[in-house]
Design a protein around this motif. Structure first.
Motif, PDB file in Angstrom:
ATOM      1  N   LEU A   1      72.130   9.421  91.003  1.00 52.43           N
ATOM      2  CA  LEU A   1      73.275   9.763  91.834  1.00 52.43           C
ATOM      3  C   LEU A   1      72.888   9.965  93.292  1.00 52.43           C
ATOM      4  CD1 LEU A   1      75.287  12.104  89.448  1.00 52.43           C
ATOM      5  CD2 LEU A   1      76.011   9.893  90.360  1.00 52.43           C
ATOM      6  N   GLU A   2      71.598  10.032  93.579  1.00 49.11           N
ATOM      7  CA  GLU A   2      71.132  10.068  94.962  1.00 49.11           C
ATOM      8  C   GLU A   2      70.946   8.664  95.535  1.00 49.11           C
ATOM      9  OE1 GLU A   2      68.608  14.290  94.922  1.00 49.11           O
ATOM     10  OE2 GLU A   2      67.568  12.357  94.696  1.00 49.11           O
ATOM     11  N   GLY A   3      71.101   7.656  94.673  1.00 51.34           N
ATOM     12  CA  GLY A   3      71.022   6.286  95.148  1.00 51.34           C
ATOM     13  C   GLY A   3      69.787   5.527  94.739  1.00 51.34           C
ATOM     14  N   HIS A   4      68.968   6.087  93.840  1.00 54.87           N
ATOM     15  CA  HIS A   4      67.818   5.330  93.365  1.00 54.87           C
ATOM     16  C   HIS A   4      68.311   4.125  92.569  1.00 54.87           C
ATOM     17  CE1 HIS A   4      64.602   8.688  93.768  1.00 54.87           C
ATOM     18  NE2 HIS A   4      65.655   8.990  94.528  1.00 54.87           N
ATOM     19  N   SER A   5      67.721   2.975  92.816  1.00 53.59           N
ATOM     20  CA  SER A   5      68.109   1.768  92.078  1.00 53.59           C
ATOM     21  C   SER A   5      67.776   1.912  90.606  1.00 53.59           C
ATOM     22  CB  SER A   5      67.383   0.549  92.653  1.00 53.59           C
ATOM     23  OG  SER A   5      67.517   0.493  94.054  1.00 53.59           O
ATOM     24  N   ALA A   6      66.625   2.499  90.317  1.00 50.51           N
ATOM     25  CA  ALA A   6      66.204   2.763  88.949  1.00 50.51           C
ATOM     26  C   ALA A   6      65.164   3.865  88.977  1.00 50.51           C
ATOM     27  CB  ALA A   6      65.626   1.514  88.282  1.00 50.51           C
ATOM     28  N   VAL A   7      65.151   4.662  87.926  1.00 52.56           N
ATOM     29  CA  VAL A   7      64.114   5.673  87.732  1.00 52.56           C
ATOM     30  C   VAL A   7      63.248   5.188  86.575  1.00 52.56           C
ATOM     31  CG1 VAL A   7      63.603   8.085  87.209  1.00 52.56           C
ATOM     32  CG2 VAL A   7      65.676   7.498  88.502  1.00 52.56           C
TER      33      VAL A   7
ATOM     34  N   LEU B   1      61.809  -6.728  97.956  1.00 51.25           N
ATOM     35  CA  LEU B   1      63.126  -7.147  97.470  1.00 51.25           C
ATOM     36  C   LEU B   1      64.222  -6.900  98.501  1.00 51.25           C
ATOM     37  CD1 LEU B   1      63.019  -5.933  93.750  1.00 51.25           C
ATOM     38  CD2 LEU B   1      62.496  -8.190  94.672  1.00 51.25           C
ATOM     39  N   GLU B   2      65.268  -7.704  98.402  1.00 49.50           N
ATOM     40  CA  GLU B   2      66.438  -7.570  99.265  1.00 49.50           C
ATOM     41  C   GLU B   2      67.691  -7.548  98.404  1.00 49.50           C
ATOM     42  OE1 GLU B   2      66.035 -11.001 101.853  1.00 49.50           O
ATOM     43  OE2 GLU B   2      65.536  -9.671 103.515  1.00 49.50           O
TER      44      GLU B   2
ATOM     45  N   PRO C   1      62.465   1.302  82.739  1.00 47.42           N
ATOM     46  CA  PRO C   1      63.339   1.453  83.906  1.00 47.42           C
ATOM     47  C   PRO C   1      64.727   1.907  83.460  1.00 47.42           C
ATOM     48  CG  PRO C   1      63.023  -0.874  83.389  1.00 47.42           C
ATOM     49  CD  PRO C   1      62.196  -0.105  82.409  1.00 47.42           C
ATOM     50  N   VAL C   2      65.198   3.025  84.010  1.00 40.56           N
ATOM     51  CA  VAL C   2      66.508   3.576  83.661  1.00 40.56           C
ATOM     52  C   VAL C   2      67.415   3.438  84.877  1.00 40.56           C
ATOM     53  CG1 VAL C   2      67.775   5.600  82.847  1.00 40.56           C
ATOM     54  CG2 VAL C   2      65.426   5.191  82.055  1.00 40.56           C
ATOM     55  N   PHE C   3      68.610   2.901  84.693  1.00 38.50           N
ATOM     56  CA  PHE C   3      69.505   2.598  85.806  1.00 38.50           C
ATOM     57  C   PHE C   3      70.936   2.931  85.426  1.00 38.50           C
ATOM     58  CE2 PHE C   3      69.619  -1.010  83.055  1.00 38.50           C
ATOM     59  CZ  PHE C   3      70.840  -1.636  83.238  1.00 38.50           C
TER      60      PHE C   3
ATOM     61  N   ALA D   1      61.599  -7.011  86.127  1.00 40.87           N
ATOM     62  CA  ALA D   1      62.602  -5.984  85.845  1.00 40.87           C
ATOM     63  C   ALA D   1      63.301  -5.546  87.129  1.00 40.87           C
ATOM     64  CB  ALA D   1      61.945  -4.791  85.161  1.00 40.87           C
ATOM     65  N   CYS D   2      62.536  -5.323  88.180  1.00 38.42           N
ATOM     66  CA  CYS D   2      63.121  -4.880  89.449  1.00 38.42           C
ATOM     67  C   CYS D   2      64.044  -5.944  90.037  1.00 38.42           C
ATOM     68  CB  CYS D   2      62.020  -4.527  90.436  1.00 38.42           C
ATOM     69  SG  CYS D   2      61.089  -3.024  90.019  1.00 38.42           S
ATOM     70  N   ARG D   3      63.628  -7.202  89.941  1.00 34.83           N
ATOM     71  CA  ARG D   3      64.462  -8.287  90.480  1.00 34.83           C
ATOM     72  C   ARG D   3      65.776  -8.403  89.721  1.00 34.83           C
ATOM     73  NH1 ARG D   3      59.232 -10.397  91.183  1.00 34.83           N
ATOM     74  NH2 ARG D   3      58.804 -10.899  93.377  1.00 34.83           N
TER      75      ARG D   3
END
Length: 329
Positions: free
Chosen positions: A121-127, A157-158, A222-224, A246-248
């Motif tokens: 909720l702070e804006g992390h793409s994934a934890v 990444l973009e 990765p949790v999103f 995974a990130c992409r």
């Protein structure tokens, strides 16, 4: 729209089923525990993602529930058995334990789950949750490697091109949204033997059928979104290429908006996701897209109309020229 943000705004977590198995009436203190669980369930809290079911095996035997109970090791009754949401298509019990106040608390909430929800909720793409194996050398190495490559991914990444273009225009609906749209990855470690995290450990390990056989290796999840674990990277599979893939995926455009058609398993995390969102980037971008399409359609219509006018004028000019030539003859 990147997958991680679309999931945060549009993919509600599916509800788990918590079955309280017993034979005969519950004692007063046991009934109190059930009431507290019910108060925290989706029946009372809309953003919760578990429901409570009481099953008296003495009054109404249930072969399926008894099978789950046996699979869980037949713990003394009354007991709690947690089942995955039906849409996850994962059979068997996720977690089980005696009907005690401590077990009820561990099941519903834990420090790591609270921190995951807070960061998302702070804006992390994934934890990324690193489930340790207990071998300090392996765990430390995996943590350092993962942290290093996540930092690289943040730099490399973009966001999808269409999103970057909209953000560059700094339209008010986009700027006003919370949390901010950004590429940010973070890491949490999780011990397999932490009693306070036993339910979360069980949810992660049961999310794929073969993860229990890798007890000698650290696992990275990765949790999103609203607490959705993408999949596990296991031991030597925690590589730069796999982390990058995974990130992409998470940062890439959400080409399939149906949650069920995307990889991942929802975790039981009781968090008020909607309260943590101010405005909707998804809606703002969709509005921009609709506006762009409307402008494009208007421009096309104007060009067609202009072409018709040109044709009409040309036709009239030719006709007038012919009539003038005829009169001169």
């Amino acid at each position: 729209m990147p997958v991680f943000r679309y999931a945060l705004e549009r993919w509600p977590a599916a509800p788990y089923r918590l079955v309280v198995l017993h034979r005969g009436p519950l004692a007063a203190e046991e009934q109190e525990i059930v009431e507290q669980l019910s108060d925290a369930s989706i029946e009372e809290i809309p953003y919760s993602n578990f429901e409570v079911q009481l099953a008296d095996l003495a009054a109404q035997p249930d072969a399926l529930l008894e099978r789950f109970w046996n699979q869980a090791g037949s713990p003394p009754l009354p007991c709690m058995i947690l089942l995955y949401p039906p849409e996850e298509r994962i059979g068997g019990a996720v977690w089980s334990g005696r009907l005690t106040m401590n077990n009820a608390s561990v099941l519903v909430d834990s420090p790591v789950r609270r921190e995951v929800a807070k960061r998302l909720l702070e804006g992390h793409s994934a934890v990324w949750v690193l489930l340790e194996c207990g071998d300090s050398e392996k765990d430390t190495s995996a943590k350092a490697f993962l942290q290093s490559h996540l930092e690289q991914m943040e730099q490399i990444l973009e966001l999808p091109a269409a999103v970057r273009g909209t953000l560059a225009r700094e339209t008010e609906p986009i700027v006003a949204t919370t949390p901010p749209l950004q590429i940010r990855f973070s890491l949490l470690t999780l011990s397999r033997t932490d009693p306070a995290e036993s339910a979360l450990v069980a949810m992660l390990l049961h999310s794929e059928g073969d993860l229990f056989q890798y007890s000698a290796f650290p696992l990275a999840f990765p949790v999103f979104g609203r607490g959705r674990a993408l999949y596990a990277l296991v031991g030597k599979g925690i590589t730069g290429a796999n982390i990058g893939e995974a990130c992409r995926f998470l940062v890439g455009p959400c080409s399939c908006q149906a949650k069920a058609l995307n990889p991942g398993t929802d975790l039981l995390i009781v968090a008020d996701w909607d309260a943590g969102l101010a405005g909707s980037i998804v809606e703002a971008l969709e509005s921009q897209l609709v506006l762009g399409l409307a402008k494009g359609a208007l421009l096309r219509n104007m060009l067609v109309a202009l072409a018709l006018i040109v044709l009409v004028v040309a036709f009239l000019a030719v006709r007038i020229a012919r009539q003038t030539a005829k009169h001169q003859l």
